[in-house]
Design an enzyme around this catalytic site. Structure first.
Site, PDB file in Angstrom:
ATOM      1  N   LEU A  13       0.805  -1.215   0.000  1.00  0.00           N
ATOM      2  CA  LEU A  13       0.000   0.000   0.000  1.00  0.00           C
ATOM      3  C   LEU A  13       0.837   1.263   0.000  1.00  0.00           C
ATOM      4  CD1 LEU A  13      -2.833  -0.903   2.536  1.00  0.00           C
ATOM      5  CD2 LEU A  13      -3.086  -0.513   0.085  1.00  0.00           C
ATOM      6  N   GLY A  16       5.952   4.547   5.055  1.00  0.00           N
ATOM      7  CA  GLY A  16       5.991   5.713   5.918  1.00  0.00           C
ATOM      8  C   GLY A  16       7.240   5.737   6.759  1.00  0.00           C
ATOM      9  N   GLY A  17       7.253   6.604   7.769  1.00  0.00           N
ATOM     10  CA  GLY A  17       8.432   6.751   8.601  1.00  0.00           C
ATOM     11  C   GLY A  17       8.732   5.513   9.421  1.00  0.00           C
ATOM     12  N   MET A  18       7.691   4.740   9.774  1.00  0.00           N
ATOM     13  CA  MET A  18       7.909   3.565  10.607  1.00  0.00           C
ATOM     14  C   MET A  18       8.270   2.336   9.787  1.00  0.00           C
ATOM     15  SD  MET A  18       5.378   1.678  13.324  1.00  0.00           S
ATOM     16  CE  MET A  18       4.653   0.598  12.111  1.00  0.00           C
ATOM     17  N   GLY A  19       7.721   2.220   8.597  1.00  0.00           N
ATOM     18  CA  GLY A  19       7.986   1.035   7.803  1.00  0.00           C
ATOM     19  C   GLY A  19       7.067   0.950   6.603  1.00  0.00           C
ATOM     20  N   VAL A  21       3.653  -0.525   4.582  1.00  0.00           N
ATOM     21  CA  VAL A  21       2.261  -0.907   4.841  1.00  0.00           C
ATOM     22  C   VAL A  21       1.794  -1.826   3.724  1.00  0.00           C
ATOM     23  CG1 VAL A  21      -0.054  -0.077   5.359  1.00  0.00           C
ATOM     24  CG2 VAL A  21       1.922   1.364   5.873  1.00  0.00           C
ATOM     25  N   ASP A 129       0.864  13.515  15.014  1.00  0.00           N
ATOM     26  CA  ASP A 129       1.175  13.726  13.597  1.00  0.00           C
ATOM     27  C   ASP A 129      -0.103  13.790  12.767  1.00  0.00           C
ATOM     28  OD1 ASP A 129       2.856  14.209  11.433  1.00  0.00           O
ATOM     29  OD2 ASP A 129       3.148  12.083  10.989  1.00  0.00           O
TER      30      ASP A 129
END
Length: 476
Positions: A13, A16-19, A21, A129
């Site tokens: 999908l 992002g900053g974390m990983g 999706v 955020d």
């Protein structure tokens, strides 16, 4: 077929900053958005501990306007978090396709987001955020994403880089300064989101450093917001957290404007708000964070001084959701409303607006949205470094345009050709103070002092200042 836990992966999908999706499907056929943590974060024991606690808290978040957390594995080699998949464009995509919202749609959007934030805050969480790229405009109304990992991500970024987690232009002043944040920081971001949805930009355009600086030192531009909503949005963007309205006050006012709703009666929650979590679990509210009750440290925020119809502190439950089962303010329009004409901001240029083609859309509601450009990219110098040192009163900025000194609200800007010599040093005998001095080619001298209470930040400022200065003014 690849699996994440018990879920079959169908396609990527976004990122992002974390990983990353992924769209996945449960064995019963339900679609999920599964966010998998980046390997470098997964290798950090501190991040894992924070992520574990935040996921546990996020499971309790309900409400009409959030994407429900349904599963997670915080002990996997790469931890992951699964939320219900909500189809639909992001608010950023919707605005790019349809243009600014009018008063009715803006009021309904604000009420829905205030209700979503209220659900998050009642569980002891702060989103940190909120932005158009994190809001999905689903068929039954907007949904807020990414509320379950904000604290873990913020702490990780603070540890790694010394900067605040969040998006410049939507970042509350206390968050930009690295101070404790509470629900009022989300209210600030909500105000900036409503300005964007009205066709404006609360803090203009330019580089991320410039946006962060203005959020602390400049008043927000709310001129794009329809007049009946303008005082309320301005109150959300107040520099002082204690003067911003609560989500309950926002629901009272925005619900009345959108649906003619009356203030809700008091509920058992208002009579007995949730007890703060045990400090032993690592998530107790900080001294500057969550207020002791739903209406703020002293039982309620004072009404905004410029608004004769400022929101009331009714201490009621959430306003009833709007009639999303019928065509409402979020239904697509065959003829988009015309763009709002927004006056230029007095102190800095407004954000550029595309005259023809709309901006590129993010790949997915579950991706990061439009990515922040590299430092210096907004000035036409991809990868050019920037420097920002800032306290509550003063600031020093170095960017492709030159050097900016902000002192007690007065801003002086010097282009690089005007600067003869620039240097910085530690203030002598006055604690952690950075002293910056400029000698200009016209013979004048200018200085600025910026203080910090963070150990080691002063040394980092000096190193970054010297490196940035060397990039723009190399020794001959």
């Amino acid at each position: 077929m690849e699996r994440i836990g018990a879920y079959a992966v169908e396609r990527r999908l976004g990122e992002g900053g974390m990983g990353t999706v992924w769209l996945a499907r449960s064995r019963g056929g339900r679609l999920l958005a599964v966010k998998v943590v980046r390997p470098e974060l997964a290798a950090d024991p501190g991040f894992r501990a924070r992520f574990r606690g935040e996921v546990a808290a996020a499971r309790s978040v309900g409400g009409f306007h959030t994407a429900q957390v349904v599963d997670a594995d915080t002990e996997a080699a790469q931890p992951w978090l699964a939320t219900a998949y909500v189809p639909g464009p992001t608010l950023a995509q919707l605005l790019a396709a349809e243009g600014p919202m009018g008063q009715d749609r803006l009021s309904a959007l604000g009420a829905a987001l205030a209700e979503a934030l209220q659900a998050v805050h009642r569980c002891g969480l702060v989103h940190r955020d909120l932005k158009p790229g994190n809001i999905v405009m689903a068929a039954d109304g907007p949904r807020v994403l990414d509320f379950g990992v904000a604290r873990a991500m913020e702490d990780a970024r603070l540890t790694a880089t010394g900067t605040a987690f969040g998006t410049p232009g939507f970042l509350a002043p206390e968050q930009a300064e690295g101070l404790d944040v509470g629900p009022a920081a989300d209210v600030f971001a909500l105000g900036a989101v409503l300005v964007a949805a009205a066709g404006g930009s609360a803090f203009g355009g330019g580089t991320p450093v410039a946006l962060v600086y203005r959020s602390v030192h400049h008043e927000a531009d709310v001129s794009a917001v329809p007049e009946p909503l303008r005082p309320l949005v301005a109150a959300c963007l107040d520099k002082a957290p204690e003067r911003r309205p609560t989500t309950e006050q926002l629901l009272d006012r925005l619900g009345a404007l959108a649906y003619g709703a009356e203030p809700a009666p008091a509920t058992s929650y208002d009579l007995a708000p949730p007890r703060p979590r045990d400090p032993a679990d690592g998530h107790a509210p900080s001294a500057g964070g969550y207020p002791p009750g739903p209406s703020g440290p002293a039982g309620g925020h004072p009404p905004h001084s410029g608004d004769p119809q400022a929101p009331r502190d009714t201490r009621g439950g959430a306003a009833a959701p709007g009639p999303y089962d019928t065509p409402g303010p979020y239904a697509p329009h065959s003829t988009p409303p015309p763009p709002a004409v927004v006056p230029a901001m007095p102190a800095y240029p407004p954000a550029a607006r595309a005259a023809a083609a709309p901006p590129a859309l993010p790949p997915s509601p579950y991706g990061p949205g439009a990515p922040i450009p590299p430092m210096g990219a907004a000035a036409g110098l991809p990868g050019a470094p920037e420097f920002l040192a800032m306290d509550r009163k003063n600031a020093v900025v170095l960017d492709p345009g030159g050097i900016l000194l902000g002192t007690n609200g007065q801003v002086l800007s010097f282009p690089w050709p005007a600067v003869d010599v620039a240097w910085c040093e530690k203030g002598r005998g006055r604690g952690q103070v950075l002293v910056v001095a400029l000698a200009l080619r016209d013979g004048t001298l200018h200085t600025c002092e910026v203080g910090t209470r963070k150990p080691g930040e002063l040394d980092a400022w000096i190193a970054q200042f010297d490196a940035t200065l060397a990039y723009y003014s190399p020794e001959e």
